[in-house]
Write an enzyme that holds these catalytic residues in place. Structure first.
Site, PDB file in Angstrom:
ATOM      1  N   HIS A 136      67.292  70.219  48.148  1.00 40.58           N
ATOM      2  CA  HIS A 136      65.841  70.606  48.309  1.00 40.58           C
ATOM      3  C   HIS A 136      65.643  71.932  49.086  1.00 40.58           C
ATOM      4  O   HIS A 136      64.831  72.947  48.759  1.00 40.58           O
ATOM      5  CB  HIS A 136      65.302  69.573  48.970  1.00 40.58           C
ATOM      6  CG  HIS A 136      65.176  68.278  48.404  1.00 40.58           C
ATOM      7  ND1 HIS A 136      65.907  67.422  47.819  1.00 40.58           N
ATOM      8  CD2 HIS A 136      63.880  67.493  48.184  1.00 40.58           C
ATOM      9  CE1 HIS A 136      65.687  66.595  47.277  1.00 40.58           C
ATOM     10  NE2 HIS A 136      64.362  66.446  47.412  1.00 40.58           N
ATOM     11  N   ASN A 162      44.437  31.407  31.895  1.00 39.87           N
ATOM     12  CA  ASN A 162      44.824  30.166  32.981  1.00 39.87           C
ATOM     13  C   ASN A 162      46.311  30.586  33.425  1.00 39.87           C
ATOM     14  O   ASN A 162      46.574  31.746  33.504  1.00 39.87           O
ATOM     15  CB  ASN A 162      45.249  29.080  31.725  1.00 39.87           C
ATOM     16  CG  ASN A 162      46.221  29.431  30.779  1.00 39.87           C
ATOM     17  OD1 ASN A 162      47.027  30.130  30.776  1.00 39.87           O
ATOM     18  ND2 ASN A 162      46.123  28.582  29.653  1.00 39.87           N
ATOM     19  N   GLN A 221      30.957  26.048  38.465  1.00 40.85           N
ATOM     20  CA  GLN A 221      32.158  26.696  38.267  1.00 40.85           C
ATOM     21  C   GLN A 221      33.284  25.575  37.967  1.00 40.85           C
ATOM     22  O   GLN A 221      34.463  25.905  37.540  1.00 40.85           O
ATOM     23  CB  GLN A 221      32.230  27.807  39.426  1.00 40.85           C
ATOM     24  CG  GLN A 221      31.489  28.714  39.505  1.00 40.85           C
ATOM     25  CD  GLN A 221      31.455  29.619  38.245  1.00 40.85           C
ATOM     26  OE1 GLN A 221      32.548  30.104  37.631  1.00 40.85           O
ATOM     27  NE2 GLN A 221      30.259  30.037  37.449  1.00 40.85           N
ATOM     28  N   GLU A 223      37.274  34.041  45.078  1.00 38.78           N
ATOM     29  CA  GLU A 223      36.813  34.664  43.904  1.00 38.78           C
ATOM     30  C   GLU A 223      35.478  35.202  43.805  1.00 38.78           C
ATOM     31  O   GLU A 223      34.905  36.187  43.626  1.00 38.78           O
ATOM     32  CB  GLU A 223      37.317  34.014  42.638  1.00 38.78           C
ATOM     33  CG  GLU A 223      37.178  34.899  41.287  1.00 38.78           C
ATOM     34  CD  GLU A 223      37.002  34.172  39.977  1.00 38.78           C
ATOM     35  OE1 GLU A 223      37.033  33.057  39.727  1.00 38.78           O
ATOM     36  OE2 GLU A 223      36.912  34.803  39.064  1.00 38.78           O
ATOM     37  N   HIS A 224      34.480  33.968  43.853  1.00 43.43           N
ATOM     38  CA  HIS A 224      33.081  34.231  43.863  1.00 43.43           C
ATOM     39  C   HIS A 224      32.572  33.496  45.137  1.00 43.43           C
ATOM     40  O   HIS A 224      33.300  32.289  45.451  1.00 43.43           O
ATOM     41  CB  HIS A 224      32.394  33.447  42.710  1.00 43.43           C
ATOM     42  CG  HIS A 224      32.860  33.700  41.315  1.00 43.43           C
ATOM     43  ND1 HIS A 224      33.753  32.741  40.625  1.00 43.43           N
ATOM     44  CD2 HIS A 224      32.421  34.592  40.516  1.00 43.43           C
ATOM     45  CE1 HIS A 224      33.899  33.215  39.358  1.00 43.43           C
ATOM     46  NE2 HIS A 224      33.290  34.397  39.457  1.00 43.43           N
ATOM     47  N   TYR A 253      43.015  41.047  27.807  1.00 44.02           N
ATOM     48  CA  TYR A 253      42.991  39.494  27.215  1.00 44.02           C
ATOM     49  C   TYR A 253      42.060  38.906  27.467  1.00 44.02           C
ATOM     50  O   TYR A 253      41.383  38.965  28.740  1.00 44.02           O
ATOM     51  CB  TYR A 253      44.133  38.963  28.067  1.00 44.02           C
ATOM     52  CG  TYR A 253      44.587  37.450  27.651  1.00 44.02           C
ATOM     53  CD1 TYR A 253      45.391  37.261  26.590  1.00 44.02           C
ATOM     54  CD2 TYR A 253      44.036  36.449  28.326  1.00 44.02           C
ATOM     55  CE1 TYR A 253      45.295  35.943  25.957  1.00 44.02           C
ATOM     56  CE2 TYR A 253      44.267  35.087  27.733  1.00 44.02           C
ATOM     57  CZ  TYR A 253      44.707  34.862  26.535  1.00 44.02           C
ATOM     58  OH  TYR A 253      45.056  33.517  26.166  1.00 44.02           O
TER      59      TYR A 253
HETATM   60  N1  LIG Z   1      39.539  34.748  37.400  1.00 45.09           N
HETATM   61  C1  LIG Z   1      38.663  35.414  36.495  1.00 45.09           C
HETATM   62  O1  LIG Z   1      38.134  36.529  36.670  1.00 45.09           O
HETATM   63  C2  LIG Z   1      38.648  34.481  35.512  1.00 45.09           C
HETATM   64  C3  LIG Z   1      39.416  33.440  35.269  1.00 45.09           C
HETATM   65  N2  LIG Z   1      39.118  32.462  34.052  1.00 45.09           N
HETATM   66  C4  LIG Z   1      39.876  31.531  33.987  1.00 45.09           C
HETATM   67  O2  LIG Z   1      40.619  31.615  32.527  1.00 45.09           O
HETATM   68  C5  LIG Z   1      41.042  30.378  32.398  1.00 45.09           C
HETATM   69  C6  LIG Z   1      41.064  30.291  30.878  1.00 45.09           C
HETATM   70  O3  LIG Z   1      42.011  29.227  30.440  1.00 45.09           O
HETATM   71  P1  LIG Z   1      42.144  28.606  29.147  1.00 45.09           P
HETATM   72  O4  LIG Z   1      40.739  28.287  28.604  1.00 45.09           O
HETATM   73  O5  LIG Z   1      43.251  27.718  29.021  1.00 45.09           O
HETATM   74  O6  LIG Z   1      42.390  29.940  28.019  1.00 45.09           O
HETATM   75  P2  LIG Z   1      43.810  30.896  27.975  1.00 45.09           P
HETATM   76  O7  LIG Z   1      43.394  31.752  26.672  1.00 45.09           O
HETATM   77  O8  LIG Z   1      43.950  31.370  29.295  1.00 45.09           O
HETATM   78  O9  LIG Z   1      45.048  30.020  27.624  1.00 45.09           O
HETATM   79  C7  LIG Z   1      45.180  29.362  26.351  1.00 45.09           C
HETATM   80  C8  LIG Z   1      46.580  29.829  26.283  1.00 45.09           C
HETATM   81  O10 LIG Z   1      47.378  29.151  27.010  1.00 45.09           O
HETATM   82  C9  LIG Z   1      48.801  28.989  26.503  1.00 45.09           C
HETATM   83  N3  LIG Z   1      49.218  27.645  26.683  1.00 45.09           N
HETATM   84  C10 LIG Z   1      48.500  26.439  27.123  1.00 45.09           C
HETATM   85  N4  LIG Z   1      49.381  25.510  27.333  1.00 45.09           N
HETATM   86  C11 LIG Z   1      50.524  26.097  27.398  1.00 45.09           C
HETATM   87  C12 LIG Z   1      52.175  25.702  27.909  1.00 45.09           C
HETATM   88  N5  LIG Z   1      52.156  24.319  28.295  1.00 45.09           N
HETATM   89  N6  LIG Z   1      52.687  26.393  27.999  1.00 45.09           N
HETATM   90  C13 LIG Z   1      52.816  27.884  27.721  1.00 45.09           C
HETATM   91  N7  LIG Z   1      51.639  28.197  27.214  1.00 45.09           N
HETATM   92  C14 LIG Z   1      50.613  27.407  27.273  1.00 45.09           C
HETATM   93  C15 LIG Z   1      48.663  28.760  24.980  1.00 45.09           C
HETATM   94  O11 LIG Z   1      49.295  29.825  24.382  1.00 45.09           O
HETATM   95  C16 LIG Z   1      47.071  29.414  24.763  1.00 45.09           C
HETATM   96  O12 LIG Z   1      47.092  30.405  23.795  1.00 45.09           O
HETATM   97  C17 LIG Z   1      40.326  29.275  33.135  1.00 45.09           C
HETATM   98  O13 LIG Z   1      41.336  28.741  34.224  1.00 45.09           O
HETATM   99  C18 LIG Z   1      39.260  30.096  33.716  1.00 45.09           C
HETATM  100  O14 LIG Z   1      38.968  29.620  34.953  1.00 45.09           O
HETATM  101  C19 LIG Z   1      38.075  32.734  33.214  1.00 45.09           C
HETATM  102  C20 LIG Z   1      37.306  33.968  33.453  1.00 45.09           C
HETATM  103  C21 LIG Z   1      37.357  34.790  34.461  1.00 45.09           C
HETATM  104  O1  LIG Z   2      36.262  33.126  37.106  1.00 43.87           O
HETATM  105  C1  LIG Z   2      35.326  33.782  36.513  1.00 43.87           C
HETATM  106  O2  LIG Z   2      34.976  34.940  36.524  1.00 43.87           O
HETATM  107  C2  LIG Z   2      34.692  33.162  35.282  1.00 43.87           C
HETATM  108  O3  LIG Z   2      33.617  32.271  36.240  1.00 43.87           O
HETATM  109  C3  LIG Z   2      33.968  34.113  34.262  1.00 43.87           C
HETATM  110  S1  LIG Z   2      33.161  32.854  33.246  1.00 43.87           S
HETATM  111  O4  LIG Z   2      32.386  31.853  33.451  1.00 43.87           O
HETATM  112  O5  LIG Z   2      34.318  32.425  32.310  1.00 43.87           O
HETATM  113  O6  LIG Z   2      32.626  33.737  31.959  1.00 43.87           O
HETATM  114 ZN   LIG Z   3      32.288  31.011  35.351  1.00 43.12          ZN
END
Ligand SMILES: NC(=O)C1=CN([C@@H]2O[C@H](COP(=O)(O)OP(=O)(O)OC[C@H]3O[C@@H](n4cnc5c(N)ncnc54)[C@H](O)[C@@H]3O)[C@@H](O)[C@H]2O)C=CC1
Ligand SMILES: O=C(O)[C@@H](O)CS(=O)(=O)O
Ligand SMILES: [Zn+2]
EC number: 1.1.1.308
Length: 439
Positions: free
Chosen positions: A412, A204, A249, A319-320, A119
């Protein structure tokens, strides 16, 4: 232990989990009942997407041709760095076999999953790097079929550079789907006929919750939800760099915590004064996201000693985690809970996020207490095997029969009896007392 919160957050990484759980429970049960129709309906209402879900190889190639050369080179660099690190991880695990004292030969063989779902979030930002991180690592592990999904970008088709990064990293099948509907489609094999064995990637709170709820039906990498940063800083740290990195971040979203752990009050005060100024200079939507993140989740914790700082940092299990302190080796030796560690001022979380090599898909919400981030290991199974000749089978059969009978497991025991009877006809062995019937 003397800990002072110079800034205490109203919210913790677990705030708002209940709301996401309710939403995801309902969505998953509808998708399970109605399949692809429900997925299309959610794609339309949540992401304004009613175009094709599957992207053909021809379309991928055609859209790749439109990607500017510099972008191609930057993505190729990121993929190579991530792949190189992942291949080194693959080399670090090995198959083995050994002969046990009984004469039995036993071994371990690392076998990749057959189908992986990757994803790639693009709700707020176009996470090109996430496509490199998940797909390239799955391929380095030897996964045959990688299904990659990403959100329709701002109501339109998948972001062209995200699609290019998926292709460059080696995705086999690509779907324009976001959120819970993407995770469920990969788990159930909707649109592809290839249910994933394991689903990885960040997202998210809805995405992270969907993975958590589907765990068991599929494997998952880790709870990789809203991004977090922790910084350990002492009096040797540069407050400007520390503040820039915290804000770096916080722009992820209004639920992204940024934590400073320090033993230097003067440094803490400088950073706390500087962070809002830096946030105010950001463009939207980063400014609004970082402002809310710092207001609701930002914390500054002052400790007396570095041992206390280690304890606090390990409790947060960020996380970081960046270290801006003297005696870097001491910190590396003593810290135990973090998703990925950034040692010294000369590196920063953003390097790891975008292209340095170690994976950026990392544990959040305290999951770093028990799990690392994405690596080839999450796609590999250390499967075990054993083989015996008749001589080795003898002692094992005798002991198996006796232990089985002690456990009350007569059937067994008889699998062992049968071998002894076949290989050693006419011999008497002490095979334990037959299990009594219980009425
Ligand atoms: N922990 C990690 O390794 C990483 C974490 N992240 C995190 O990933 C996240 C990305 O989030 P987004 O930009 O929002 O993209 P996303 O692609 O995770 O979410 C968007 C999707 O959320 C759904 N959505 C939105 N509101 C909704 C609702 N009310 N009910 C049901 N579904 C809903 C929609 O279907 C949409 O396709 C951020 O929080 C970021 O910090 C990003 C990269 C690495
Ligand atoms: O949580 C994470 O790893 C993000 O910081 C990665 S990124 O910045 O979305 O590439
Ligand atoms: Zn980042």
């Amino acid at each position: 232990m003397a800990i002072t919160y110079l800034k205490k957050a109203d919210k913790t990484p677990e705030t708002e989990s209940a709301q996401a759980q309710a939403v995801v429970t309902e969505m998953l049960s509808r998708i399970e009942a109605e399949g692809e129709d429900a997925v299309r309906a959610y794609a339309k209402t949540l992401d304004k997407w009613d175009g094709p879900i599957l992207i053909t190889r021809e379309e991928m190639d055609a859209r790749a041709a439109e990607v500017p050369e510099q972008v191609k080179q930057d993505i190729a660099f990121a993929v190579e760095q991530v792949r190189g690190f992942a291949l080194a991880q693959r080399d670090s695990v090995r198959d083995f076999e050994m002969t046990m004292p009984s004469g039995l030969t036993a071994g371990q063989k690392w076998v990749p999953c057959n189908v992986a779902g990757c994803y790639v979030p693009t709700g707020r930002y176009a996470h090109i790097a996430s496509a490199c991180m998940s797909v390239a690592t799955a391929k380095a592990a030897g996964v045959k079929t990688v299904v990659a999904c990403s959100t329709p970008y701002r109501g339109g088709a998948m972001h062209p550079y995200v699609l290019y990064a998926m292709r460059e990293a080696g995705a086999d099948i690509v779907m324009t789907l976001g959120g819970v509907q993407a995770i469920a489609s990969m788990a159930y094999g909707l649109f592809t006929g290839q249910p994933a064995d394991v689903i990885v990637g960040p997202g998210n709170k809805f995405v992270a919750e969907a993975k958590r709820m589907l765990f068991g039906k599929v494997g998952i990498d880790v709870f990789a939800g809203p991004s977090e940063i922790g910084i350990l800083a002492d009096k040797t740290a540069d407050p400007e760099i520390v503040a820039v990195d915290l804000v770096g971040q916080a722009e992820h979203g209004h639920e992204s915590p940024a934590w400073l752990f320090t033993d230097d009050r003067a440094l803490a005060e400088k950073v706390m004064a500087r962070v809002p100024e830096l946030i105010a200079t950001l463009p939207e939507p980063a400014r609004e996201a970082a402002d809310a993140a710092w207001r609701d989740y930002g914390e500054v914790v002052l400790c007396d000693t570095r041992e206390e700082l280690v304890k606090v940092s390990d409790d947060y299990a960020s996380e970081h985690l960046e270290i801006h302190c003297a005696d870097l080796d001491w910190w590396m030796d003593n810290l135990t809970n973090y998703g990925s560690l950034f040692v010294g001022e000369e590196t920063t979380v953003a390097y790891g996020d975008k292209c340095s090599g170690p994976n950026h898909i990392l544990p959040t919400k305290y999951a770093a207490r028990y799990s690392a981030g994405l690596s080839v290991h999450k796609f590999l199974k250390p499967l075990t095997w054993q083989k015996a000749d008749r001589e080795a089978s003898k002692e094992l059969a005798i002991r198996t029969a006796r232990i089985s009978r002690l456990e009350g497991m007569e059937a067994h025991a008889r699998t062992a009896d049968a071998r002894l009877a076949k290989y050693y006809p006419g011999h008497n062995f002490d095979l334990g007392a037959p299990v009594e019937s219980i009425s």
